[in-house]
Design an enzyme around this catalytic site. Structure first.
Site, PDB file in Angstrom:
ATOM      1  N   SER A  85       8.022   6.075  -1.593  1.00 33.79           N
ATOM      2  CA  SER A  85       8.039   4.768  -0.930  1.00 33.79           C
ATOM      3  C   SER A  85       7.652   3.676  -1.926  1.00 33.79           C
ATOM      4  O   SER A  85       7.211   3.951  -3.034  1.00 33.79           O
ATOM      5  CB  SER A  85       7.037   4.767   0.220  1.00 33.79           C
ATOM      6  OG  SER A  85       5.723   4.754  -0.318  1.00 33.79           O
ATOM      7  N   LYS A  86       7.830   2.455  -1.475  1.00 36.37           N
ATOM      8  CA  LYS A  86       7.482   1.318  -2.314  1.00 36.37           C
ATOM      9  C   LYS A  86       6.001   1.381  -2.698  1.00 36.37           C
ATOM     10  O   LYS A  86       5.611   1.048  -3.795  1.00 36.37           O
ATOM     11  CB  LYS A  86       7.795   0.028  -1.559  1.00 36.37           C
ATOM     12  CG  LYS A  86       7.282  -1.217  -2.263  1.00 36.37           C
ATOM     13  CD  LYS A  86       7.778  -2.459  -1.615  1.00 36.37           C
ATOM     14  CE  LYS A  86       7.001  -3.719  -1.951  1.00 36.37           C
ATOM     15  NZ  LYS A  86       5.947  -3.650  -2.918  1.00 36.37           N
ATOM     16  N   ARG A  87       5.206   1.853  -1.733  1.00 34.47           N
ATOM     17  CA  ARG A  87       3.767   1.924  -1.998  1.00 34.47           C
ATOM     18  C   ARG A  87       3.423   2.868  -3.154  1.00 34.47           C
ATOM     19  O   ARG A  87       2.508   2.626  -3.911  1.00 34.47           O
ATOM     20  CB  ARG A  87       3.001   2.321  -0.739  1.00 34.47           C
ATOM     21  CG  ARG A  87       2.267   1.104  -0.175  1.00 34.47           C
ATOM     22  CD  ARG A  87       1.336   1.485   0.941  1.00 34.47           C
ATOM     23  NE  ARG A  87       2.095   2.014   2.072  1.00 34.47           N
ATOM     24  CZ  ARG A  87       1.690   3.049   2.790  1.00 34.47           C
ATOM     25  NH1 ARG A  87       0.565   3.678   2.498  1.00 34.47           N
ATOM     26  NH2 ARG A  87       2.408   3.446   3.815  1.00 34.47           N
TER      27      ARG A  87
ATOM     28  N   ASP B 216       3.927   0.976  -6.303  1.00 31.96           N
ATOM     29  CA  ASP B 216       2.829   0.042  -6.553  1.00 31.96           C
ATOM     30  C   ASP B 216       1.593   0.789  -7.048  1.00 31.96           C
ATOM     31  O   ASP B 216       0.921   0.373  -7.987  1.00 31.96           O
ATOM     32  CB  ASP B 216       2.471  -0.723  -5.271  1.00 31.96           C
ATOM     33  CG  ASP B 216       3.616  -1.630  -4.822  1.00 31.96           C
ATOM     34  OD1 ASP B 216       4.499  -1.905  -5.661  1.00 31.96           O
ATOM     35  OD2 ASP B 216       3.631  -2.046  -3.645  1.00 31.96           O
TER      36      ASP B 216
END
Ligand code: GLU
Length: 502
Positions: A262-264, A267
């Site tokens: 996921s994008k998380r 990050d």
């Protein structure tokens, strides 16, 4: 075989995750391998989730990756329009067909009524209640209400949806190219809404109708759509249409293999999950993109191709043409593919190394801003590329080509700089000064005969020589570096180092 026609059908709900780009890539590779067409269709029936700029982002991402659209947004074709909101007027007819054939029905239930039904079922011990063959009998729909009642409600313009009438206890069976036979009993499926009260179809109806009208031969999409496939198969059957072939691609997993990437994760672990930079139009937040981080598009697509597919050989570097040549859905695995960021960088490195000095110097010359000549820059690129992952690293690691070092690598200094070093370097200055042609080979031969004559080892002289010229403990060939710097500069730096470190 019918002409191969595949489509990539994203919804413009935000930036395209790299999993989406991989789906597009596999569709494209498959189409090109079979001389077929690659279609880009925008599925924007859910206006609540529409994000401005997302469609443009999708087009630009595919463009950057050189995934070329044959028909679709930005590329006119015979079976358009290719944006579902522009096809809005086409879907009602198909919803009506299903109503007429008795494979769909009208439902008037309000949100409260739906909630009450779920509540009732939960109390009766059903963990995840559904609108289905059992519950539909007690709801407000054209199967449970009298014809007159239905007509009366329609006359009053009461809002309604159209639901598919899921058959009772039937096996839906289809062969997925990647997964083999998939069999689902209809008792596990619900009466999905196919047409909404706002006059728009839902994803399921629009997707199937469009795939049919656009003559799609193969549906290649992410695993998350596998649960919808039985409904789609049934819709084809209800319409009496030939269903396309299906291939559901494996998920792209987090680096540790624990769940979907996921994008998380990006990050948290410091890597982009999007092909190009995305600026959230609402918050202004910027998400990193591979393009802006300095990845070559070829490296990015090569890496993506390997997330789920392998060629069955040890070859890892594939141009787009080679991917087209080698790709097959049979070699796509079922299991999720772990994303590996180090491998992603490795791919970039391989593409960087494969470029010659001239190509690289064209890329980095804006960074160097004429600090070195064009001819020197090509040589610098050749020298530095082995140690670089990104083109910009070449510039960042090359300061010593245009500036004398301001400091010296502490460790090398401590380990290598001896009391005798200034004396040795002074002698080296004399020898270098005597060279008339300051080219790498002459410098090297002169240096070696100097060592021989003085009975000195490489280790006693070269690290300090490098330290004096570059300030560093490691780097590419000193003889090439010196040749680029020129005799005068080399001697100046040697003197400076002797003075500073004496
Ligand atoms: N619109 C769906 C998506 O956003 C497409 C699914 C499909 O390819 O059928 O992924």
């Amino acid at each position: 075989m019918d002409k191969v026609r595949v489509r990539f059908a994203p919804s413009p709900t935000g930036p395209l995750h790299m999993g989406g780009v991989r789906t597009a890539l596999y569709n494209y590779l498959f189409a090109k391998k079979h001389g077929g067409d690659f279609i880009l269709r925008i599925e924007d029936t859910d206006q609540n989730r529409y994000v401005p700029g997302a469609e443009q982002y999708i087009v630009e991402s595919l463009d950057w990756c050189k995934i070329i659209v044959d028909e679709g947004i930005g590329k006119a074709g015979d079976l358009g329009p290719y944006r579902q909101s522009d096809r809005k007027h086409m879907y009602k007819e198909y919803s009506d067909l299903l109503l007429e054939s008795g494979n769909a029905y009208i439902a008037f239930d309000t949100t409260e009524e739906l909630d009450q039904m779920r509540e009732r079922m939960k109390n009766a011990g059903v963990p995840s209640p559904q609108y289905n063959a059992i519950t539909r009998t007690s709801m407000q729909n054209s199967l449970s209400l009298s014809e007159d009642e239905v007509q009366a409600r329609l006359d009053k313009n009461e809002p309604y949806v159209v639901r598919v009438k899921m058959p009772r206890n039937e096996e839906v069976k289809f062969k997925d190219i990647i997964r083999g036979w998939v069999v689902v009993n209809t008792n596990n499926l619900d009466d999905k809404v196919i047409f909404k009260s706002d006059g728009m179809p839902t994803y399921h109806l629009a997707n199937v109708v469009d795939d049919y009208l656009m003559k799609i031969s193969h549906v290649i999409r992410g695993e998350e759509w596998l649960p919808s496939a039985p409904l789609h198969i049934l819709l084809y059957r209800f319409f009496d249409w030939k269903a396309p072939e299906f291939a559901h691609l494996p998920l792209i997993l987090k680096p540790d293999g624990n769940g979907k990437l996921s994008k998380r994760d990006g990050d948290r672990l410091g890597f982009p999950v999007f092909p190009i930079e995305w600026k959230n139009p609402e918050t202004g937040d910027v998400s990193k993109g591979y393009r802006e981080e300095g990845y070559f598009k070829e490296a990015f697509t090569n890496m993506l191709a390997f997330l789920g597919w392998n060629p069955g050989t040890t070859q890892e570097i594939f141009s787009m043409d080679e991917l087209i040549e080698s790709f097959s859905l049979e070699r796509v695995g079922k299991a999720g593919a772990k994303f590996d960021f180090d491998k992603t960088k490795w791919f970039n490195q391989q593409y960087l190394r494969a470029k010659d000095g001239q190509e690289l110097s064209d890329l980095v010359s804006p960074l160097f801003q004429e600090k070195v000549s064009d001819a020197d820059l090509a040589v610098i690129c050749e020298l530095m590329k082995e140690r670089a992952t990104f083109a910009k690293d070449i510039f960042n690691e090359s300061t010593f080509f245009f500036e004398a070092p301001l400091e010296y690598d502490e460790k090398t200094l401590r380990k290598k700089w001896k009391e005798s070093t200034p004396d040795i370097l002074n002698q080296l200055i004399e020898i270098l000064d005597s060279i008339s042609s300051f080219d790498p080979l002459t410098i090297e031969t002169t240096f070696k005969s100097f060592l021989e004559e003085k009975e000195l080892g490489f280790g006693a002289v070269l690290p300090n020589f490098r330290l004096a010229i570059t300030g560093l403990g490691m780097g590419p060939s000193m003889f090439h570096i010196c040749s680029i710097l020129g005799k005068e500069e080399v001697i100046k730096r040697l003197r400076l180092a002797i003075e500073r470190n004496a």
